[in-house]
Design a protein around this motif. Structure first.
Motif, PDB file in Angstrom:
ATOM      1  N   GLU A   1      -0.521  -5.083   2.388  1.00 27.31           N
ATOM      2  CA  GLU A   1      -0.933  -5.218   0.991  1.00 27.31           C
ATOM      3  C   GLU A   1      -1.732  -3.993   0.553  1.00 27.31           C
ATOM      4  O   GLU A   1      -2.315  -3.279   1.372  1.00 27.31           O
ATOM      5  CB  GLU A   1      -1.775  -6.479   0.809  1.00 27.31           C
ATOM      6  CG  GLU A   1      -1.000  -7.767   0.974  1.00 27.31           C
ATOM      7  CD  GLU A   1      -1.864  -8.985   0.685  1.00 27.31           C
ATOM      8  OE1 GLU A   1      -2.824  -8.845  -0.109  1.00 27.31           O
ATOM      9  OE2 GLU A   1      -1.582 -10.057   1.246  1.00 27.31           O
TER      10      GLU A   1
ATOM     11  N   ASP B   1       0.846  -1.196   0.000  1.00 29.32           N
ATOM     12  CA  ASP B   1       0.000   0.000   0.000  1.00 29.32           C
ATOM     13  C   ASP B   1       0.884   1.250   0.000  1.00 29.32           C
ATOM     14  O   ASP B   1       1.097   1.892   1.041  1.00 29.32           O
ATOM     15  CB  ASP B   1      -0.923  -0.011   1.217  1.00 29.32           C
ATOM     16  CG  ASP B   1      -2.121   0.911   1.030  1.00 29.32           C
ATOM     17  OD1 ASP B   1      -2.003   1.872   0.242  1.00 29.32           O
ATOM     18  OD2 ASP B   1      -3.164   0.665   1.661  1.00 29.32           O
TER      19      ASP B   1
ATOM     20  N   GLN C   1      -4.680  -2.037   2.353  1.00 34.48           N
ATOM     21  CA  GLN C   1      -4.796  -2.413   3.756  1.00 34.48           C
ATOM     22  C   GLN C   1      -4.070  -1.461   4.699  1.00 34.48           C
ATOM     23  O   GLN C   1      -4.157  -1.603   5.915  1.00 34.48           O
ATOM     24  CB  GLN C   1      -4.279  -3.845   3.958  1.00 34.48           C
ATOM     25  CG  GLN C   1      -5.120  -4.885   3.238  1.00 34.48           C
ATOM     26  CD  GLN C   1      -4.646  -6.301   3.512  1.00 34.48           C
ATOM     27  OE1 GLN C   1      -3.855  -6.540   4.429  1.00 34.48           O
ATOM     28  NE2 GLN C   1      -5.126  -7.241   2.722  1.00 34.48           N
TER      29      GLN C   1
END
Length: 740
Positions: free
Chosen positions: A725, A691, A728
């Motif tokens: 990820e 992310d 998230q």
């Protein structure tokens, strides 16, 4: 030769700022900042432009300590100043208490006896302090102090320089020096045209190679030898030159930066106006930094921070004076590029291939010419030669009418923004004809035409007269300098097109987060992990679910509420490296493990004589990329923000990037692009992409914290920041902070 925090925090641009104990009474160079022109910490947001016109083009000049006694240093200086004053049309007044005249010009006994308030007073005296005091009474505008023995000599000299600076501030006399020289009064050729280079140097001798560019047909307009910068500093001249219409580029030789904020504000002014700035900044190595400090008495600063700050504001940093000459010349002369493609044209396939390798390795784009363009070139170039780019003409076509056709055809390609022709050695008459064709073509195009003249002799007519006689062609002597300059040229214009001043978006008023953070800050104290995470929460930075407990039973209850598996850590201000001390346990899955671990951590902390504020029971977060985001306080630029690979890798690889606030989302993303480990965030070996947006958001929130807390926050270290990820988020697993 040659998701951003912008939408998170509200900014009131009209509000009168009262934050961190400072108000809108900030000043820069003695000029008060206007209301609304300061940031949340009370620092100015715009560089004032000092009126230096009368320093460089005075109507009247006084020479204090003038002499015509042969053999004395002051005599040569006085003679040069007389010639210079006559050339610029200034009235010159020699000042000497015991002479009736100097070189036939009548003397006055003191500056208080001058018949008019002079624009410039040149001080050829060992102690300029009393003269500066008198000049204030005489209402002189500028003083130039040649004397040495000030901050460059140590503490006593620094104290004397401080007294001199205070006198200049008190009297209103703007002071150049001390420890400066005659460079500001050099003769500049007035028979050269085109945009000029303005020169700023903190060492007069280091500016000599650029001054000599005039002999190669390059125009110079100003030379500011700033010396020790007791008052006027490089930033003042940078801001002034950026506003001069005749200045096409500013070239700097810097040994130190007097004030980081002033320098960046001046660089911002140049960037807003699209004026290129090229700089040699010494101090990359500890040895260079020590030498620079002894020479000028200024701070050199952490070089990584200096490098990043220059990059943020579009300053091209080069290493050598030859690169400074060549890069500044190209940036001054060349119009903005129509395209970023570079075409290489040579009379030898080997030359073209060699140059193409160097250019491509430096990041220049050599577009493959279209089939139609290649067919056009093959009208004049044999079919067996490569014309895709680099273009090899085989030699013979340059000797007749075909040579100019080839050059014009390449320049007409819309994907070509720069034409480079390396001529490795003179080969008359072909090289003579080629040089003339390049000059003629350059006069008819807006695209830069660069020539590398590789002959070590440099006396050839094709070089001395044809190439150097053109104000449109930029001629280099080495492949490397040409590549460096062309890359700087394309990078500068790419930067300028996208530039938005970060000072425009700098917060003017404190956020609600700042008010929460104030209650957590205790001057002179190191925060525990628990307290540091509260600071992060105040600025909306995500931390794991966790509880601080002071008993084994409370730890068990907390683990149940946080959710297994859990991590347990001792929390105390003095515990900066808990893992090495055995004060971190991960992957605990049962109440008995939690109970036993609590007791073990208490025993270890007692052995280490650590005063705990408790044991943290934390949510376990894994399966991400560990990063570090932090704040440190640089002695030149103030708060700086760092991002890099975290965990143990931060110490093993030192893979970090740094920026000086304020900066926007584009710079935050650029920081990530500088990391060698950037690919880890993209996902490698089947790992999912991370992310990055959340990481950028954390960087910007940390920047806001650095801006608002200013000098109150000495250090902040979020390590690791676990980047999960994509979609998230990112979680600060550990943190440390130090209050000033």
């Amino acid at each position: 030769m040659l998701g951003s925090t912008h939408g998170t925090f509200t900014t009131d641009l009209r509000a009168r700022v009262v934050a961190c104990g400072q108000t809108t009474g900030a000043t820069v160079h003695g000029i008060a900042a206007a209301e609304g022109d300061v940031d949340v910490s009370g620092r100015p947001l715009h560089a004032p432009v000092p009126d230096l016109d009368r320093l460089f083009r005075p109507d009247s000049v006084a020479v204090v300590g003038a002499s015509d006694t042969e053999g004395r240093p002051n005599t040569g200086i006085t003679r040069q100043l007389l010639r210079w004053a006559e050339r610029v049309g200034a009235r010159l007044y020699p000042v000497h208490p015991r002479r009736a005249s100097v070189f036939g010009v009548g003397c006055v006994p003191s500056v208080t006896a001058l018949p008019e308030p002079v624009d410039v007073a040149v001080l050829l005296v060992a102690d300029p302090l009393p003269v500066v005091e008198e000049l204030g009474v005489a209402k002189a505008r500028f003083a130039v102090a040649f004397a040495s023995g000030f901050a460059e000599t140590g503490e006593a000299g620094a104290a004397a320089q401080a007294r001199l600076a205070a006198a200049a501030e008190r009297t209103g006399v703007r002071l150049l020096g001390p420890n400066t020289n005659l460079n500001a009064f050099e003769e500049f050729r007035d028979d050269l045209d085109g945009p000029a280079i303005a020169l700023i140097t903190q060492s007069g001798h280091q500016g000599r190679p650029l001054y000599a560019l005039q002999e190669l047909g390059v125009r110079l307009s100003h030379w500011a030898p700033t010396g020790n910068e007791a008052d006027l500093e490089s930033a003042d001249f940078l801001a002034y030159f950026a506003e001069r219409p005749e200045v096409g580029a500013i070239a700097c030789y810097l040994e130190g930066i007097k004030d980081g904020r002033s320098f960046l504000l001046a660089a911002d002014r140049a960037a807003r106006r699209g004026v290129p700035v090229v700089a040699v900044k010494v101090g990359r190595t500890p040895a260079g930094a020590r030498t620079a400090a002894s020479h000028t008495g200024k701070l050199t600063g952490a070089d990584q921070v200096v490098d990043a700050a220059m990059r943020q504001f579009g300053i091209t940093r080069v290493d050598g004076l030859d690169e400074l000459q060549d890069t500044a010349t190209l940036l001054a002369r060349a119009r903005p590029p129509a395209a970023d493609g570079v075409a290489v044209y040579a009379i030898s396939g080997g030359t073209g291939a060699h140059f193409a390798d160097l250019a491509t390795a430096a990041g220049l784009r050599l577009p493959r010419l279209s089939p139609a363009k290649q067919d056009e070139l093959h009208q004049w170039i044999p079919d067996d030669l490569n014309v895709a780019n680099p273009v090899d003409n085989g030699g013979h076509p340059v000797g007749d009418w075909r040579g100019r056709k080839i050059i014009d055809a390449i320049l007409a390609d819309p994907d070509v923004g720069v034409l480079i022709c390396p001529i490795t050695g003179p080969f008359p008459p072909m090289s003579d004809k080629l040089a003339q064709d390049l000059v003629d073509a350059a006069e008819r195009t807006d695209k830069p035409v660069c020539v590398v003249w590789g002959s070590p002799v440099g006396t050839e007519a094709a070089y001395r007269e044809t190439l150097l006689g053109s104000s449109r062609v930029v001629t280099f002597r080495t492949f490397g300098n040409c590549v460096t300059a062309v890359k700087a040229y394309l990078d500068h214009h790419r930067f300028t097109r996208a530039y938005r001043s970060p000072f425009d978006d700098a917060p003017r008023t404190p956020s609600p987060s700042y008010r929460k953070a104030q209650a957590l800050m205790h001057p002179g104290h190191r925060m525990s992990e628990h307290a540091a995470k509260q600071l992060l929460r105040a600025y909306g930075i995500r931390v794991p679910r966790e509880q601080l407990v002071t008993s084994a039973a409370a730890a068990v209850r907390a683990a149940s509420q946080v959710g297994y598996p859990v991590v347990m850590k001792a929390s105390a201000p003095q515990l900066a490296h808990k893992t090495e001390l055995g004060l971190v346990r991960i992957g605990l899955t049962s109440a008995s493990q939690v109970r036993d671990t609590y007791r073990e951590l208490i025993d270890i902390a007692r052995y280490e004589e650590a005063t705990l504020d408790g044991i943290l029971v934390c949510q376990m977060v894994d399966r991400g990329v560990e990063m570090v985001v932090g704040v440190t306080h640089d002695e030149l630029f103030g708060p700086t923000v760092t991002v890099g690979l975290g965990g143990v890798l931060v110490e093993v690889l030192s893979d970090t990037a740094v920026r000086v606030p304020p900066f926007g989302e584009d710079q935050a993303r650029a920081m990530l692009g500088e990391l060698r480990g950037r690919a880890l965030l993209n996902g490698v070996r089947g790992a999912p992409p991370r992310d990055v947006d959340a990481l950028v958001e954390v960087v910007l929130r940390v920047q806001r914290m650095a801006l608002e807390l200013g000098d109150r926050l000495s250090e902040l270290d979020i390590n690791p920041l676990m980047v999960l990820e994509r979609g998230q988020g990112a979680v600060a697993l550990d943190a440390m902070a130090v209050c000033r």
